[in-house]
Design an enzyme around this catalytic site. Structure first.
Site, PDB file in Angstrom:
ATOM      1  N   CYS A 123      -1.707  -4.644   5.038  1.00 47.27           N
ATOM      2  CA  CYS A 123       0.198  -4.295   4.680  1.00 47.27           C
ATOM      3  C   CYS A 123      -0.413  -5.311   3.103  1.00 47.27           C
ATOM      4  CB  CYS A 123       1.269  -5.098   4.934  1.00 47.27           C
ATOM      5  SG  CYS A 123       0.446  -7.140   5.394  1.00 47.27           S
ATOM      6  N   GLU A 131       2.578   3.309  -0.975  1.00 44.60           N
ATOM      7  CA  GLU A 131       2.128   2.297  -0.043  1.00 44.60           C
ATOM      8  C   GLU A 131       1.003   3.365   1.088  1.00 44.60           C
ATOM      9  OE1 GLU A 131       1.882  -1.624   3.097  1.00 44.60           O
ATOM     10  OE2 GLU A 131       3.475  -0.062   3.588  1.00 44.60           O
ATOM     11  N   LYS A 145       9.422  -7.165  21.028  1.00 44.44           N
ATOM     12  CA  LYS A 145       8.818  -5.568  20.744  1.00 44.44           C
ATOM     13  C   LYS A 145       7.498  -5.260  19.882  1.00 44.44           C
ATOM     14  CE  LYS A 145       9.412  -1.861  19.194  1.00 44.44           C
ATOM     15  NZ  LYS A 145       8.359  -0.686  18.873  1.00 44.44           N
TER      16      LYS A 145
END
Length: 500
Positions: A303, A400, A193
């Site tokens: 990230c 983050e 996906k």
């Protein structure tokens, strides 16, 4: 039947056209979703609709899983030699090279990264990753283990079976390559996906997968939402393993669903809040250049972005001035514009999230040293932003942000800065700058992070493992290490002359 999306570019950096089937790719064919619902794909540069794609729901995942199981039992897995799998992977890489401009333009269109960055970095790394695993496909072997002369003992590395893969929107094609490369090399079948925000390059890749000769059902790509399609993959009783890249919050949900279903094998590549430590003896110009790249690469939507920048007090003022000058040189604009360094953030949701963090920083007393505002009147553009005068408990320091926002923090003592650098729930990456190689390596070893860069930042290679400590994930991507994510180890004991 699914529709065909076509698009024509006539820009200063690329002129060309593309054609993409917008259906679900299941069992080697493009099909509509069972419920015939669609998802809007939006251009982040202007907020306008690009096209609509088919939406997969739980019933579509069932169909894809059955197709994958059939392929695994008949044409793939142990029914297809490693050399043949390697040939197909290498052909796929060649087709990606042949279509590099098309794939780069698609990546820039629905993600917002610049065409030139997409071509020189994303596509280059994606192609090298597929080639890397093409080479590994016939080298996934076990070993003979010496035990006793009366028996032969050896191990086999066997494919797990049908694996589910869920990839993020920040590096759509690169993350696809990181996932399918080792999974296909080791003989697994895939239900993947892509993000609903950036599905177009994955759908374009389906045609190349067909052309490369992969049997129907080996790779199935299903576009849908995380709460439905992602949940269905994570909890499916006939999916034997799930690999996820994305936020730590969603990673917890994937792991929970895997545990509550068939306790499937899980690998997770999650968030980060990477520290950058710059000592007084660092090469000032190089540390500025690399730190800017480490923070603002991909618009801060990485990230491993180095968002906590610790600078020793002896060069703090000089560094901050040069870093500020460097940031002001960053040119924002149309991803297909000449000389553009930074495009828009990927979506309205992400734009709002980043701006909320900027407002939080202001509210908690930090100083916006540069940036902090919207850029332009349309699209999801945010100025590169640096905070100073922060404290360790501020949200902008702890959480983050996933955008072009960082904090520059002064430090005095080398031992103390290691404590600050490691004071995080995350442990994905870290960087250190020093011309004292002993100090640099000692610092790199002291970081509680899966990757440590010395006098550089955000450098990735297909042969080098990538993954995190702590809440930054489980397992490793890339290199030989990633093969372990997709194999079961079987020990075989053969009695030669052992009498009972």
């Amino acid at each position: 039947m699914p529709s065909i999306f076509t698009h024509q570019w006539d820009t200063s950096v690329y002129k060309g056209s593309t054609s993409i089937n917008t259906g679900l790719f299941i069992n080697g064919e493009f099909v509509d979703g069972v419920k015939n619902t669609t998802i809007d794909v939006v251009n982040p540069a202007n907020g306008k609709l690009i096209t609509k794609i088919s939406e997969a729901t739980e019933a579509d995942i069932d169909i894809a899983v059955e197709a994958a199981h059939k392929a695994f039992e008949t044409t793939w897995g142990l029914n297809c030699s490693g050399s043949k799998r390697g040939d197909m992977l290498y052909k796929l890489a060649q087709l990606m090279e042949k279509n590099i401009d098309d794939l780069s333009a698609i990546e820039a269109l629905d993600n917002g990264k610049t065409f030139l960055w997409a071509k020189s970095v994303d596509l280059t790394l994606s192609i090298s990753t597929i080639k890397h695993y093409a080479g590994w496909a016939d080298k996934n072997f076990g070993q003979v283990i010496e035990t006793d002369e009366k028996k032969l003992t050896y191990s086999r590395h066997e494919p797990i079976g049908v694996v589910g893969q869920i990839i993020p929107w920040n590096f759509p094609l690169l993350m696809l390559a990181w996932k399918i490369g080792p999974a296909l090399a080791t003989g697994n079948c895939i239900v993947l996906k892509p993000s609903e925000f950036t599905p177009l390059s994955a759908l374009r890749m389906c045609a190349l997968i067909q052309e490369a000769g992969f049997p129907p059902g080996v790779v199935n790509i299903v576009t849908g939402y995380g709460s439905t399609t992602g949940q269905a993959i994570s909890s499916h009783m006939k999916i034997d393993k799930v690999a996820f890249t994305g936020s730590t919050l969603v990673g917890r949900k994937v792991m929970e669903a895997a545990a509550k279903s068939n306790l499937k094998n899980v690998t997770l590549e999650l968030g980060g809040k990477s520290p950058v430590v710059i000592f007084d003896d660092a090469d000032l110009e190089q540390s500025v250049n690399w730190t800017a790249h480490g923070l603002f690469w991909n618009h801060g939507q990485a990230c491993c972005a180095g968002t906590r920048i610790f600078v020793q007090e002896g060069i703090y003022d000089k560094f901050l001035q040069k870093f500020t000058d460097k940031i002001k040189e960053i040119k924002l604009g149309d991803p297909f514009g000449l000389g553009i360094d930074q495009g828009p953030q990927v979506s309205q949701i992400q734009y709002d999230r980043i701006m909320s963090y900027i407002e939080s920083g202001r509210a908690e007393g930090a100083t916006v040293h540069v940036g902090g505002e919207r850029h332009g009147n349309e699209g999801y553009f945010i100025q590169p932003t640096i905070f100073t005068d922060t404290t360790p408990d501020m949200k902008i320091v702890k959480e983050e942000i996933f955008g072009p926002v960082g904090a520059v923090i002064k430090f005095k003592d080398g031992k103390e800065v290691i404590k600050q650098a490691n004071d995080s729930n995350y442990g994905l990456a870290a960087a250190v700058f020093s011309q004292d190689i002993n100090k640099a390596i000692e610092t790199a070893h002291a970081f509680k992070a899966g990757t440590a860069w010395v006098n550089c930042a955000n450098t990735i290679d297909a042969g080098v493992p990538f993954g995190g400590y702590k809440q930054s994930g489980i397992g490793r991507e890339l290199g030989e290490y990633a093969l372990h994510n997709y194999t079961n180890v079987k020990a075989v004991h053969v009695n030669l002359n052992w009498k009972m």
